[in-house]
Design an enzyme around this catalytic site. Structure first.
Site, PDB file in Angstrom:
ATOM      1  N   TYR A   1      -3.233  39.732 123.254  1.00 51.27           N
ATOM      2  CA  TYR A   1      -4.583  39.958 122.756  1.00 51.27           C
ATOM      3  C   TYR A   1      -4.665  39.775 121.238  1.00 51.27           C
ATOM      4  O   TYR A   1      -5.723  39.458 120.701  1.00 51.27           O
ATOM      5  CB  TYR A   1      -5.046  41.384 123.089  1.00 51.27           C
ATOM      6  CG  TYR A   1      -5.726  41.538 124.422  1.00 51.27           C
ATOM      7  CD1 TYR A   1      -5.146  41.047 125.587  1.00 51.27           C
ATOM      8  CD2 TYR A   1      -6.950  42.197 124.522  1.00 51.27           C
ATOM      9  CE1 TYR A   1      -5.771  41.220 126.811  1.00 51.27           C
ATOM     10  CE2 TYR A   1      -7.578  42.363 125.748  1.00 51.27           C
ATOM     11  CZ  TYR A   1      -6.991  41.876 126.881  1.00 51.27           C
ATOM     12  OH  TYR A   1      -7.613  42.047 128.087  1.00 51.27           O
TER      13      TYR A   1
ATOM     14  N   LYS B   1       7.525  40.737 133.050  1.00 55.36           N
ATOM     15  CA  LYS B   1       7.790  39.444 133.680  1.00 55.36           C
ATOM     16  C   LYS B   1       9.104  38.930 133.095  1.00 55.36           C
ATOM     17  O   LYS B   1       9.189  37.821 132.545  1.00 55.36           O
ATOM     18  CB  LYS B   1       6.613  38.484 133.425  1.00 55.36           C
ATOM     19  CG  LYS B   1       6.662  37.186 134.200  1.00 55.36           C
ATOM     20  CD  LYS B   1       6.431  37.351 135.700  1.00 55.36           C
ATOM     21  CE  LYS B   1       6.656  36.021 136.414  1.00 55.36           C
ATOM     22  NZ  LYS B   1       6.591  36.147 137.890  1.00 55.36           N
TER      23      LYS B   1
ATOM     24  N   ASP C   1       3.922  40.378 139.143  1.00 56.07           N
ATOM     25  CA  ASP C   1       3.346  39.822 140.379  1.00 56.07           C
ATOM     26  C   ASP C   1       3.614  40.759 141.552  1.00 56.07           C
ATOM     27  O   ASP C   1       2.723  41.053 142.355  1.00 56.07           O
ATOM     28  CB  ASP C   1       3.866  38.389 140.638  1.00 56.07           C
ATOM     29  CG  ASP C   1       5.375  38.245 140.511  1.00 56.07           C
ATOM     30  OD1 ASP C   1       6.050  39.197 140.071  1.00 56.07           O
ATOM     31  OD2 ASP C   1       5.890  37.157 140.859  1.00 56.07           O
TER      32      ASP C   1
ATOM     33  N   ASP D   1      -4.443  45.274 131.530  1.00 50.61           N
ATOM     34  CA  ASP D   1      -5.858  44.977 131.741  1.00 50.61           C
ATOM     35  C   ASP D   1      -6.091  44.605 133.200  1.00 50.61           C
ATOM     36  O   ASP D   1      -6.989  45.130 133.860  1.00 50.61           O
ATOM     37  CB  ASP D   1      -6.283  43.820 130.820  1.00 50.61           C
ATOM     38  CG  ASP D   1      -7.739  43.444 131.013  1.00 50.61           C
ATOM     39  OD1 ASP D   1      -8.572  44.358 131.062  1.00 50.61           O
ATOM     40  OD2 ASP D   1      -8.024  42.227 131.111  1.00 50.61           O
TER      41      ASP D   1
ATOM     42  N   ASP E   1      -7.715  47.167 136.602  1.00 50.75           N
ATOM     43  CA  ASP E   1      -8.894  46.855 137.425  1.00 50.75           C
ATOM     44  C   ASP E   1      -8.527  46.915 138.904  1.00 50.75           C
ATOM     45  O   ASP E   1      -9.286  47.408 139.742  1.00 50.75           O
ATOM     46  CB  ASP E   1      -9.434  45.448 137.116  1.00 50.75           C
ATOM     47  CG  ASP E   1     -10.512  45.464 136.038  1.00 50.75           C
ATOM     48  OD1 ASP E   1     -10.449  46.351 135.156  1.00 50.75           O
ATOM     49  OD2 ASP E   1     -11.401  44.597 136.071  1.00 50.75           O
TER      50      ASP E   1
HETATM   51  C1  IPM Z   1     -10.918  46.547 129.201  1.00 48.47           C
HETATM   52  C2  IPM Z   1     -11.825  45.374 129.000  1.00 48.47           C
HETATM   53  C3  IPM Z   1     -11.587  44.814 127.602  1.00 48.47           C
HETATM   54  C4  IPM Z   1     -10.143  44.353 127.548  1.00 48.47           C
HETATM   55  C5  IPM Z   1     -12.554  43.713 127.159  1.00 48.47           C
HETATM   56  C6  IPM Z   1     -13.993  44.165 127.244  1.00 48.47           C
HETATM   57  C7  IPM Z   1     -12.233  43.229 125.781  1.00 48.47           C
HETATM   58  O1  IPM Z   1     -11.622  44.422 129.998  1.00 48.47           O
HETATM   59  O2  IPM Z   1     -11.017  47.510 128.418  1.00 48.47           O
HETATM   60  O3  IPM Z   1     -10.147  46.530 130.158  1.00 48.47           O
HETATM   61  O4  IPM Z   1      -9.825  43.258 127.994  1.00 48.47           O
HETATM   62  O5  IPM Z   1      -9.318  45.119 127.045  1.00 48.47           O
HETATM   63 MG    MG Z   2     -10.358  45.100 131.591  1.00 43.26          MG
END
Ligand code: IPM
Ligand code: MG
Length: 362
Positions: free
Chosen positions: A141, A192, A224, A248, A252
């Site tokens: 990032y 990884k 993975d 990240d 999710d």
């Molecule tokens: C998160 C989001 C952020 C990230 C974005 C909005 C920059 O997806 O906090 O997970 O990728 O860190």
């Molecule tokens: Mg995110």
């Protein structure tokens, strides 16, 4: 002791969910005698619209002064065409970097009332309680060099750099081990290392830090496989520690195990436990302004804020218990609604939570 809090509503559903958070703060101040001083500022697209920058200097100054920050969400399709530096997400990334909020804690906890709301079978997810510790201010990032360049023949080439220094790996590893020590004492480091040198260093370094925490069992997993294991048998995990981008993605994925991404809070902490607290779901522009958003991730983020930055663990527990109470009473926003439960909007869910908290007090 008086605490200064900064609220950053941001974009999309941000303002409506943060409004529920402010209601909760008001209740904590009036009924639980918390001395809170609340400021509000602009971040993300809302800040671009108002003053041309996704992280205005005034917002950054207030953020530096605050004891803790509550953020709604940033981003929206109307900002997609902006130059990269002006994108709402850049405001959030800059805030994380400026405040050195390197330790991102993302718990995926299944409230038993929501076992049927997950897309996975109830028996796979019931009892789920995972914590992902994501490194938040390094890795791909932020790595340099980065950019898009035009090669001699006119073809363009995009590039980013995945880089970690040992000191960055060490400090996130210490956070993760310390967190695991307070839970089931199992830490899985995700990398990884079969392909990437940076992961090789990650693994070696985490291994070395482990010597300071003999009571914690450390395992390693390739990313993975970790993605697969999260949906195959998620309860094998206690704490997961990983880098910025893997974290990240995996967070999710872990969120969906709990029924809805609308349920997951997060804390982003610096070395002194000052923190930025935000739901992990994002700005959901498709439902913004329609009173449909689930405010529970925001309210659970406030529980984390109470626990980590304000040292009010008992109040944090009370907020989390109250969330269980409203779910038990059948309240559901659209994202977690199942037959036989009561569909409510964002405002009504916020009110229900505050009422449940008050009821527990009596
Ligand atoms: C998160 C989001 C952020 C990230 C974005 C909005 C920059 O997806 O906090 O997970 O990728 O860190
Ligand atoms: Mg995110």
């Amino acid at each position: 002791m008086s605490h200064t809090l900064l609220v950053l509503p941001g974009d999309g559903i941000g303002p409506e969910i943060v409004r529920q958070g402010v209601k909760l703060f008001a209740c904590l101040a009036s009924e639980f005698r918390l001395d809170l001083h609340i400021e509000e500022a602009l971040l993300g697209g809302a800040a671009v619209d108002a003053c041309g920058s996704p992280l205005p200097a005034e917002t950054l100054a207030l953020a530096r002064e605050a004891d803790a920050i509550l953020l709604g969400a940033v981003g929206g399709p109307q900002y997609d065409g902006l130059a990269r530096e002006q994108r709402p997400e850049r405001g959030l990334l800059a805030l994380r970097a400026e405040l050195q909020l390197f330790a991102n804690l993302r718990p995926a906890l299944l409230f038993p009332q929501l076992a049927a709301a997950s897309t996975l079978k109830a028996e796979v997810v019931s009892g789920l309680d995972i914590l992902i510790v994501r490194e938040l201010t390094g890795g791909i990032y932020f790595g340099q060099p980065r950019g898009i360049e035009t090669l001699a023949g006119g073809e363009r080439r995009g590039f980013n750099t995945l880089v970690y220094r040992e000191s960055e790996i060490e400090r996130i590893a210490h956070s993760a081990f310390a967190t695991a020590q307070r839970r089931q004492r199992r830490l899985c480091s995700v990398d990884k290392a079969n392909v990437l040198e940076v992961s090789e260093l990650w693994r070696e370094t985490v291994q070395r830090v482990a010597e300071d925490y003999p009571g914690v069992e450390l395992t390693h997993m390739y990313v993975d496989n970790a993605a697969m294991q999260l949906v195959r048998a998620p309860k094998q995990f206690d704490v997961i520690v990983t880098g910025n981008m893997f974290g990240d993605i995996l967070s999710d994925c872990a969120a969906m195990l709990t029924g809805s991404i609308g349920m997951l809070p997060s804390a982003s902490l610096d070395a002194g436990n000052k923190g930025l607290y935000e739901p992990i779901h994002g700005s959901a522009p498709d439902i913004a302004g329609q009173d449909q958003a689930n405010p529970l991730a925001t309210l659970l983020s406030i529980a984390m804020l109470l626990r980590y930055s304000l040292d009010e663990g008992a109040l944090a527990d009370a907020v989390e218990t109250a969330v269980g109470d409203v779910l038990e009473a059948g309240y559901r926003t659209a994202d977690i609604h199942t037959p036989g439960t009561r569909l409510v909007g964002c405002e009504a869910m916020g009110d229900a939570l505050v009422d449940a908290l008050r009821a527990r007090r009596r």
